[in-house]
Scaffold this motif. Sequence first.
Motif, PDB file in Angstrom:
ATOM      1  N   VAL A  90     -29.465  34.774  -6.857  1.00 37.42           N
ATOM      2  CA  VAL A  90     -30.307  33.601  -7.116  1.00 37.42           C
ATOM      3  C   VAL A  90     -30.286  32.662  -5.896  1.00 37.42           C
ATOM      4  CG1 VAL A  90     -30.201  31.450  -8.448  1.00 37.42           C
ATOM      5  CG2 VAL A  90     -30.171  33.638  -9.640  1.00 37.42           C
ATOM      6  N   ALA A  91     -29.081  32.461  -5.338  1.00 42.02           N
ATOM      7  CA  ALA A  91     -28.952  31.583  -4.174  1.00 42.02           C
ATOM      8  C   ALA A  91     -29.787  32.123  -3.015  1.00 42.02           C
ATOM      9  CB  ALA A  91     -27.485  31.480  -3.768  1.00 42.02           C
ATOM     10  N   LYS A  92     -29.758  33.440  -2.852  1.00 38.98           N
ATOM     11  CA  LYS A  92     -30.525  34.050  -1.763  1.00 38.98           C
ATOM     12  C   LYS A  92     -32.025  33.863  -2.024  1.00 38.98           C
ATOM     13  CE  LYS A  92     -30.731  38.283   0.843  1.00 38.98           C
ATOM     14  NZ  LYS A  92     -30.889  39.698   0.590  1.00 38.98           N
ATOM     15  N   HIS A  93     -32.430  34.116  -3.257  1.00 39.54           N
ATOM     16  CA  HIS A  93     -33.843  34.035  -3.617  1.00 39.54           C
ATOM     17  C   HIS A  93     -34.406  32.624  -3.376  1.00 39.54           C
ATOM     18  CE1 HIS A  93     -37.409  35.311  -5.904  1.00 39.54           C
ATOM     19  NE2 HIS A  93     -37.430  34.068  -6.363  1.00 39.54           N
ATOM     20  N   PHE A  94     -33.634  31.602  -3.752  1.00 40.07           N
ATOM     21  CA  PHE A  94     -34.125  30.218  -3.616  1.00 40.07           C
ATOM     22  C   PHE A  94     -33.602  29.538  -2.340  1.00 40.07           C
ATOM     23  CE2 PHE A  94     -34.591  31.092  -8.130  1.00 40.07           C
ATOM     24  CZ  PHE A  94     -35.866  30.608  -8.381  1.00 40.07           C
ATOM     25  N   ASN A  95     -32.945  30.319  -1.511  1.00 41.22           N
ATOM     26  CA  ASN A  95     -32.412  29.809  -0.259  1.00 41.22           C
ATOM     27  C   ASN A  95     -31.520  28.562  -0.469  1.00 41.22           C
ATOM     28  OD1 ASN A  95     -32.004  29.881   2.438  1.00 41.22           O
ATOM     29  ND2 ASN A  95     -33.865  28.737   2.964  1.00 41.22           N
ATOM     30  N   LEU A  96     -30.588  28.697  -1.392  1.00 38.98           N
ATOM     31  CA  LEU A  96     -29.694  27.587  -1.722  1.00 38.98           C
ATOM     32  C   LEU A  96     -28.249  27.972  -1.397  1.00 38.98           C
ATOM     33  CD1 LEU A  96     -31.071  26.652  -5.274  1.00 38.98           C
ATOM     34  CD2 LEU A  96     -31.221  25.228  -3.220  1.00 38.98           C
ATOM     35  N   PRO A  97     -27.400  26.981  -1.081  1.00 41.44           N
ATOM     36  CA  PRO A  97     -25.985  27.300  -0.890  1.00 41.44           C
ATOM     37  C   PRO A  97     -25.335  27.652  -2.227  1.00 41.44           C
ATOM     38  CG  PRO A  97     -26.364  24.950  -0.642  1.00 41.44           C
ATOM     39  CD  PRO A  97     -27.707  25.573  -0.828  1.00 41.44           C
ATOM     40  N   HIS A  98     -24.321  28.515  -2.172  1.00 42.61           N
ATOM     41  CA  HIS A  98     -23.683  28.989  -3.403  1.00 42.61           C
ATOM     42  C   HIS A  98     -22.181  28.732  -3.357  1.00 42.61           C
ATOM     43  CE1 HIS A  98     -21.732  32.713  -5.376  1.00 42.61           C
ATOM     44  NE2 HIS A  98     -21.885  31.806  -6.307  1.00 42.61           N
ATOM     45  N   LEU A  99     -21.639  28.244  -4.468  1.00 47.85           N
ATOM     46  CA  LEU A  99     -20.186  28.092  -4.578  1.00 47.85           C
ATOM     47  C   LEU A  99     -19.679  28.883  -5.768  1.00 47.85           C
ATOM     48  CD1 LEU A  99     -17.551  26.645  -3.615  1.00 47.85           C
ATOM     49  CD2 LEU A  99     -18.089  24.829  -5.243  1.00 47.85           C
ATOM     50  N   ASP A 100     -18.795  29.846  -5.482  1.00 47.53           N
ATOM     51  CA  ASP A 100     -18.097  30.592  -6.531  1.00 47.53           C
ATOM     52  C   ASP A 100     -16.839  29.780  -6.845  1.00 47.53           C
ATOM     53  OD1 ASP A 100     -16.322  32.210  -7.865  1.00 47.53           O
ATOM     54  OD2 ASP A 100     -16.527  33.932  -6.536  1.00 47.53           O
ATOM     55  N   THR A 101     -16.895  28.980  -7.910  1.00 46.92           N
ATOM     56  CA  THR A 101     -15.779  28.049  -8.169  1.00 46.92           C
ATOM     57  C   THR A 101     -14.514  28.786  -8.608  1.00 46.92           C
ATOM     58  OG1 THR A 101     -16.435  27.641 -10.469  1.00 46.92           O
ATOM     59  CG2 THR A 101     -17.370  26.176  -8.796  1.00 46.92           C
ATOM     60  N   GLY A 102     -14.656  30.024  -9.081  1.00 46.45           N
ATOM     61  CA  GLY A 102     -13.485  30.822  -9.448  1.00 46.45           C
ATOM     62  C   GLY A 102     -12.564  31.015  -8.249  1.00 46.45           C
ATOM     63  N   LEU A 103     -13.154  31.047  -7.052  1.00 41.68           N
ATOM     64  CA  LEU A 103     -12.329  31.245  -5.850  1.00 41.68           C
ATOM     65  C   LEU A 103     -11.363  30.088  -5.644  1.00 41.68           C
ATOM     66  CD1 LEU A 103     -14.705  32.652  -3.069  1.00 41.68           C
ATOM     67  CD2 LEU A 103     -13.007  33.883  -4.442  1.00 41.68           C
ATOM     68  N   PRO A 107     -12.436  35.811  -0.312  1.00 38.17           N
ATOM     69  CA  PRO A 107     -12.627  36.554  -1.561  1.00 38.17           C
ATOM     70  C   PRO A 107     -11.886  37.889  -1.576  1.00 38.17           C
ATOM     71  CG  PRO A 107     -14.756  35.910  -0.622  1.00 38.17           C
ATOM     72  CD  PRO A 107     -13.701  35.507   0.357  1.00 38.17           C
ATOM     73  N   ASN A 108     -11.855  38.591  -0.435  1.00 34.07           N
ATOM     74  CA  ASN A 108     -11.229  39.920  -0.423  1.00 34.07           C
ATOM     75  C   ASN A 108      -9.738  39.874  -0.739  1.00 34.07           C
ATOM     76  OD1 ASN A 108     -13.669  40.982   0.307  1.00 34.07           O
ATOM     77  ND2 ASN A 108     -13.254  40.689   2.503  1.00 34.07           N
ATOM     78  N   GLU A 109      -9.114  38.737  -0.416  1.00 33.02           N
ATOM     79  CA  GLU A 109      -7.670  38.621  -0.676  1.00 33.02           C
ATOM     80  C   GLU A 109      -7.384  38.118  -2.087  1.00 33.02           C
ATOM     81  OE1 GLU A 109      -6.069  35.996   2.248  1.00 33.02           O
ATOM     82  OE2 GLU A 109      -6.686  37.315   3.893  1.00 33.02           O
ATOM     83  N   LEU A 110      -8.419  37.650  -2.769  1.00 33.96           N
ATOM     84  CA  LEU A 110      -8.176  36.956  -4.051  1.00 33.96           C
ATOM     85  C   LEU A 110      -8.586  37.764  -5.269  1.00 33.96           C
ATOM     86  CD1 LEU A 110      -9.341  33.363  -2.972  1.00 33.96           C
ATOM     87  CD2 LEU A 110      -7.011  34.224  -3.148  1.00 33.96           C
ATOM     88  N   ARG A 111      -9.184  38.941  -5.051  1.00 33.96           N
ATOM     89  CA  ARG A 111      -9.689  39.709  -6.191  1.00 33.96           C
ATOM     90  C   ARG A 111      -8.677  40.737  -6.685  1.00 33.96           C
ATOM     91  NH1 ARG A 111     -13.782  37.195  -7.288  1.00 33.96           N
ATOM     92  NH2 ARG A 111     -15.421  36.649  -5.819  1.00 33.96           N
ATOM     93  N   THR A 112      -7.535  40.256  -7.163  1.00 35.94           N
ATOM     94  CA  THR A 112      -6.554  41.177  -7.764  1.00 35.94           C
ATOM     95  C   THR A 112      -6.296  40.709  -9.196  1.00 35.94           C
ATOM     96  OG1 THR A 112      -4.554  39.910  -7.242  1.00 35.94           O
ATOM     97  CG2 THR A 112      -5.396  41.342  -5.491  1.00 35.94           C
ATOM     98  N   PRO A 113      -5.850  41.628 -10.071  1.00 33.55           N
ATOM     99  CA  PRO A 113      -5.572  41.226 -11.452  1.00 33.55           C
ATOM    100  C   PRO A 113      -4.484  40.151 -11.536  1.00 33.55           C
ATOM    101  CG  PRO A 113      -5.583  43.633 -11.240  1.00 33.55           C
ATOM    102  CD  PRO A 113      -5.675  43.076  -9.857  1.00 33.55           C
ATOM    103  N   GLU A 114      -3.471  40.222 -10.651  1.00 37.94           N
ATOM    104  CA  GLU A 114      -2.373  39.248 -10.703  1.00 37.94           C
ATOM    105  C   GLU A 114      -2.888  37.848 -10.371  1.00 37.94           C
ATOM    106  OE1 GLU A 114      -2.294  42.054  -8.740  1.00 37.94           O
ATOM    107  OE2 GLU A 114      -1.127  43.219 -10.188  1.00 37.94           O
ATOM    108  N   ILE A 115      -3.761  37.792  -9.350  1.00 35.51           N
ATOM    109  CA  ILE A 115      -4.277  36.477  -8.950  1.00 35.51           C
ATOM    110  C   ILE A 115      -5.248  35.943 -10.011  1.00 35.51           C
ATOM    111  CG2 ILE A 115      -5.662  35.248  -7.206  1.00 35.51           C
ATOM    112  CD1 ILE A 115      -4.283  36.973  -5.074  1.00 35.51           C
ATOM    113  N   ALA A 116      -6.011  36.833 -10.649  1.00 37.68           N
ATOM    114  CA  ALA A 116      -6.923  36.386 -11.717  1.00 37.68           C
ATOM    115  C   ALA A 116      -6.124  35.724 -12.841  1.00 37.68           C
ATOM    116  CB  ALA A 116      -7.720  37.574 -12.247  1.00 37.68           C
ATOM    117  N   GLU A 117      -5.016  36.356 -13.195  1.00 39.28           N
ATOM    118  CA  GLU A 117      -4.156  35.836 -14.270  1.00 39.28           C
ATOM    119  C   GLU A 117      -3.561  34.475 -13.874  1.00 39.28           C
ATOM    120  OE1 GLU A 117      -3.592  37.285 -17.118  1.00 39.28           O
ATOM    121  OE2 GLU A 117      -1.699  36.474 -17.850  1.00 39.28           O
ATOM    122  N   ALA A 118      -3.066  34.399 -12.639  1.00 41.21           N
ATOM    123  CA  ALA A 118      -2.478  33.135 -12.172  1.00 41.21           C
ATOM    124  C   ALA A 118      -3.555  32.044 -12.090  1.00 41.21           C
ATOM    125  CB  ALA A 118      -1.830  33.349 -10.799  1.00 41.21           C
ATOM    126  N   ALA A 119      -4.775  32.431 -11.694  1.00 43.40           N
ATOM    127  CA  ALA A 119      -5.880  31.462 -11.597  1.00 43.40           C
ATOM    128  C   ALA A 119      -6.160  30.875 -12.976  1.00 43.40           C
ATOM    129  CB  ALA A 119      -7.129  32.156 -11.056  1.00 43.40           C
TER     130      ALA A 119
END
Length: 215
Positions: A22-35, A71-83
């Motif tokens: 969606v961000a690409k389509h509307f040329n808008l900045p995107h924030l993945d707040t989960g990160l 993002p590549n360092e943060l996508r593990t099950p352990e980090i998801a649980e801690a998040a």
Amino acid sequence: MKFVVAIDGPAAAGKGTIAKAVAKHFNLPHLDTGLLYRGIGKKALAYSRTSYYPEVAKQLALDLKPSDLNPNELRTPEIAEAASKVAKITEVREVLLDFQRSFANQDGGAVLDGRDIGTVICPDADIKLFITASAEVRSYRRYKELKNNGHDVELESVLQDVVSRDKRDAERETSPLVIAKDAIKIDTSSLTIKDAVEVAISYLNEKYETAKLLK
Ligand code: DC
């Protein structure tokens, strides 16, 4: 004109993929707040057993830097649980609030995805989407993603993690995962990624035209 898009939903429902498209389509900045929560979760795992004390977790949040958000360092099950555990802490959410709101309020608008975007961060967003899918479908997607990234995981344990994280995210006292009253719900259980993105963009196109007329 400003166009603010709020996208919420449970783990692995497809909201990240939809938000990026969606961000690409509307040329808008995107924030993945989960990160943001994952970045603090990673620090909590490395810090000490006191990491989940509110004052300690708050300091970890205050110390968060852009370089902690790879993002590549943060996508593990352990980090998801801690998040999900640090995300329960009111003091942590308060630290992150202004940053997320300023991101949303920038000129032109923005796309944000998370759990409380439509309810707490951007209650006045131009459009709110709530992306969901069955726990089984979401777990299978997360399982494939983790396997593709070289993680040695079992489907059953991914399902358990997803269900317990959903429960914690939905039952916490501060900013729980709930669907905003004015959100459009999209169930992606039987949709391909391409179809889900198309459905989301078709809702957004309509709102975008209205936003253009009004602003
Ligand atoms: O979207 P994600 O799986 O990367 O999010 C990781 C955790 O962060 C999630 O279990 C709950 C928390 N989170 C939150 O509480 N509020 C947000 N806006 C985004 C994520």
